[in-house]
Design a protein around this motif. Structure first.
Motif, mmCIF file in Angstrom:
data_model
loop_
_atom_site.group_PDB
_atom_site.id
_atom_site.type_symbol
_atom_site.label_atom_id
_atom_site.label_comp_id
_atom_site.label_asym_id
_atom_site.label_seq_id
_atom_site.Cartn_x
_atom_site.Cartn_y
_atom_site.Cartn_z
ATOM 1 N N LEU A 1 0.824 -1.210 0.000
ATOM 2 C CA LEU A 1 0.000 0.000 0.000
ATOM 3 C C LEU A 1 0.858 1.259 0.000
ATOM 4 N N ASP B 1 0.865 4.005 -2.836
ATOM 5 C CA ASP B 1 0.328 5.293 -2.409
ATOM 6 C C ASP B 1 1.349 6.423 -2.532
ATOM 7 N N THR B 2 2.603 6.123 -2.223
ATOM 8 C CA THR B 2 3.631 7.166 -2.185
ATOM 9 C C THR B 2 4.552 7.158 -3.398
ATOM 10 N N LEU C 1 0.202 10.745 2.078
ATOM 11 C CA LEU C 1 -0.431 9.452 2.351
ATOM 12 C C LEU C 1 -1.945 9.602 2.252
ATOM 13 N N SER C 2 -2.592 8.565 1.744
ATOM 14 C CA SER C 2 -4.058 8.563 1.724
ATOM 15 C C SER C 2 -4.576 8.173 3.102
ATOM 16 N N THR D 1 -4.126 4.425 3.991
ATOM 17 C CA THR D 1 -2.764 4.058 4.361
ATOM 18 C C THR D 1 -2.436 4.576 5.756
ATOM 19 N N GLY E 1 1.357 2.727 -9.631
ATOM 20 C CA GLY E 1 0.833 3.848 -8.870
ATOM 21 C C GLY E 1 0.788 5.128 -9.677
ATOM 22 N N TYR F 1 -2.640 7.007 -10.713
ATOM 23 C CA TYR F 1 -2.776 8.399 -10.256
ATOM 24 C C TYR F 1 -3.344 9.269 -11.379
#
Length: 323
Positions: A161, A165-166, A205-206, A209, A269, A273
């Motif tokens: 994740l 995410d990052t 971060l979401s 996460t 990712g 995005y």
């Protein structure tokens, strides 16, 4: 295939000419080059890569060269040797070619050699990169095979994740310390010494996460280690360990036509995005690239991706409304 005769291979009785003329030999020039590179705050990995790439060149030469013996044919022969005898891919060969160009440019700039040889040999052409990415369905399949009731499984799920995410690189991921994670603000700070650009940066971060990271950090607090991602016995995890773990999960999930790796998640990712409506400029900052052409490589879309985006954002939607 008949092997190319190495023009600059000399007998065992050959001696370094610097004892007579006072000039530096090629190998001595490289020592000077590396002494300078070590003052440029480069990462230890970059320094190691310079030495590794030069070792390949030394094996090709067999013997040292005097300044007068350093000619363009030396490097053209090395390129041909890599491509046709070692049968390296152009991408791999180019890594070594770029090292040699930087080194020889230094030699010319410092006045060790008379001619700008580095201007006459360049990286070879490579096929246009096609970077693999996973679909959302494949990501779900991957997560479904992970037993997150076990510590290692829960950790691995968080790693996936965070990678998605990052968009951090694997070297950056394993270097993250607990103190670098700001759950309240929703950012992870990447320290300058661990990033490819050698600059400190923050990646967002979401909320999902953040929630899972909070649980993970609470669970691993008792280990007492500064690093975020740890082995089952509380030590900093190795990048190669993560690569093996992800590969094995990919096999278990039946993803056989794509490589499941940390870099694949970086590609994935970045593409997702953009597909979700993100703009390339904020993506560039998150990826940590200084040039947009590098960002473009990460967001290669299939025809299906393009059609889906076109349906969502067609100019006709503004005229007739979205159907």
């Amino acid at each position: 295939m008949q092997k190319t005769i190495r023009k600059y291979k000399r007998g065992n009785n050959a001696k370094s000419t610097n004892k007579v003329t006072g000039e530096l030999t090629l190998f001595e020039m490289f020592d000077r080059f590396m002494a300078v590179k070590k003052t440029e705050a480069l990462s230890s990995r970059t320094i190691t890569d310079y030495y590794t790439n030069f070792e390949y060149f030394k094996k090709y030469l067999v013997e040292d060269l005097s300044a007068d013996e350093i000619e363009i044919d030396t490097f053209r022969g090395f390129i041909g040797y890599m491509l046709h005898e070692m049968e390296l891919s152009p991408v791999t060969a180019n890594v070594r070619i770029r090292t040699m160009r930087a080194f020889i440019r230094f030699c010319f700039t410092e006045g060790y050699i008379k001619n700008p040889i580095h201007e006459s040999f360049k990286p070879v052409k490579t096929p246009e990169d096609t970077l693999e990415s996973l679909t959302p369905a494949e990501i779900k399949k991957l997560l479904n095979v992970i037993d997150d009731e076990m510590y290692t499984g829960f950790r691995d799920k968080i790693i996936i994740l965070v990678l998605l995410d990052t968009l951090v690189r694997i070297s950056e991921l394993v270097a993250i310390k607990r103190a670098n994670v700001d759950l309240k603000a929703g950012f992870i700070t990447l320290e300058a010494g661990e990033t490819k650009t050698r600059k400190t940066s923050s990646v967002p971060l979401s909320s999902k996460t953040i929630k899972l990271l909070a649980e993970y950090m609470k669970e691993t607090e008792e280990f007492g280690d500064d690093h975020l991602f740890l082995t089952y016995d509380g030590h900093k995890i190795n990048p190669s360990t993560i690569r093996i773990i992800l590969r094995d999960y990919g096999k278990e999930a039946g993803i056989s036509n794509k490589r499941v790796s940390p870099h694949t998640f970086r590609h994935t990712g970045a593409l997702l995005y953009i597909m979700n409506g993100g703009d390339p400029f904020s993506l560039q900052k998150i990826l940590g690239h200084s040039h947009m052409n590098m960002v473009r490589k990460y967001i290669q879309m299939t025809d299906t991706d393009v059609r889906r985006q076109h349906n969502a954002f067609s100019p006709l939607n503004a005229v007739f409304g979205k159907i």
